[in-house]
Each structure stands twice: as structure tokens, then as C-alpha cells.
Design a protein around this motif. Sequence first.
Motif, mmCIF file in Angstrom:
data_model
loop_
_atom_site.group_PDB
_atom_site.id
_atom_site.type_symbol
_atom_site.label_atom_id
_atom_site.label_comp_id
_atom_site.label_asym_id
_atom_site.label_seq_id
_atom_site.Cartn_x
_atom_site.Cartn_y
_atom_site.Cartn_z
ATOM 1 N N TRP A 36 -45.529 -21.005 -34.990
ATOM 2 C CA TRP A 36 -45.319 -19.667 -35.551
ATOM 3 C C TRP A 36 -44.223 -19.732 -36.612
ATOM 4 C CZ3 TRP A 36 -48.378 -15.591 -34.397
ATOM 5 C CH2 TRP A 36 -49.189 -15.706 -33.268
ATOM 6 N N TYR A 37 -44.498 -19.083 -37.714
ATOM 7 C CA TYR A 37 -43.534 -18.914 -38.789
ATOM 8 C C TYR A 37 -43.373 -17.422 -39.023
ATOM 9 C CZ TYR A 37 -44.015 -23.898 -39.918
ATOM 10 O OH TYR A 37 -44.005 -25.271 -39.857
ATOM 11 N N ARG A 38 -42.318 -17.051 -39.716
ATOM 12 C CA ARG A 38 -42.131 -15.638 -40.037
ATOM 13 C C ARG A 38 -41.552 -15.500 -41.434
ATOM 14 N NH1 ARG A 38 -37.226 -14.151 -35.773
ATOM 15 N NH2 ARG A 38 -35.552 -15.286 -36.873
ATOM 16 N N GLN A 39 -41.834 -14.346 -42.012
ATOM 17 C CA GLN A 39 -41.316 -14.050 -43.345
ATOM 18 C C GLN A 39 -40.873 -12.601 -43.385
ATOM 19 O OE1 GLN A 39 -43.983 -14.979 -46.577
ATOM 20 N NE2 GLN A 39 -42.286 -15.099 -48.036
ATOM 21 N N ALA A 40 -39.588 -12.416 -43.610
ATOM 22 C CA ALA A 40 -39.014 -11.084 -43.761
ATOM 23 C C ALA A 40 -39.022 -10.713 -45.240
ATOM 24 C CB ALA A 40 -37.591 -11.062 -43.206
ATOM 25 N N PRO A 41 -38.985 -9.428 -45.548
ATOM 26 C CA PRO A 41 -38.995 -9.009 -46.958
ATOM 27 C C PRO A 41 -37.871 -9.659 -47.754
ATOM 28 C CG PRO A 41 -39.350 -7.140 -45.521
ATOM 29 C CD PRO A 41 -38.996 -8.292 -44.631
#
Length: 117
Positions: A36-41
Motif C-alpha cells: 500500500w502506498y498513499r498520496q496526500a494533496p
Amino acid sequence: QVQLVESGGGLVQAGGSLRLSCAASGTIVSIRTMGWYRQAPGKQRELVARITTGSSTNYASSVKGRFTISRDNTRNTVTLQMNSLKPEDTAVYYCNANDVGWGQNYWGQGTQVTVSS
């Protein structure tokens, strides 16, 4: 070749929990690592957690002790249990799978996780 479908995102208050799931389908040859990866604004995509076929895991330091990744190799699914969520965990979370047979990385469409303070 390989498709990834995520589920389980949503809105939760700080301190709460969410569970993300991802299922791989299609012409799977040999998926070695799922994660899992994530990207915040306004930020770059970052690794949250990943797990190998042999269940070796890596976690971002910011989620250690709060998140747990698990995997079902027979079903080609990966799950991320997220506890003690913080507002800074707010991001779009992406499932990733590395199929060494195809020699490619695959991504899901992303699921939004929003943690309110």
C-alpha cells in the motif's frame, strides 16, 4: 494483465480504525510483493507498507505500531488494518503489486481515507 481493486476507504475520526482490502485478478503469473502506498494533496506518493510472498514486511516509520499488513497468497489479496488513525494519515491509498513474471508493477485506482480531528 493484472488488475487491482481496492475497497474499504472512508471517513473516520481521529483515533478510529479502517480496514483496506485489495484483490488482484487477471492473468497473474507470480506476484512477489504486494503493498500500500498513499498520496496526500501536494505531496509525493509514499510507501505505507508492503509484504512479500514469504510474509516479510516493511512499514513506513510513521505507521509502525498502528498499521498491520497481511496477505492471502492463495487468493492474491492484501489487507491493511489501520488503527489509531491520525489526521495526517489522510490521503488516497493505492494498492500495488509486483508481478515478477510480467516484470511489471501494477496499481489500483486508489481509495480515499479521510481522518477528521
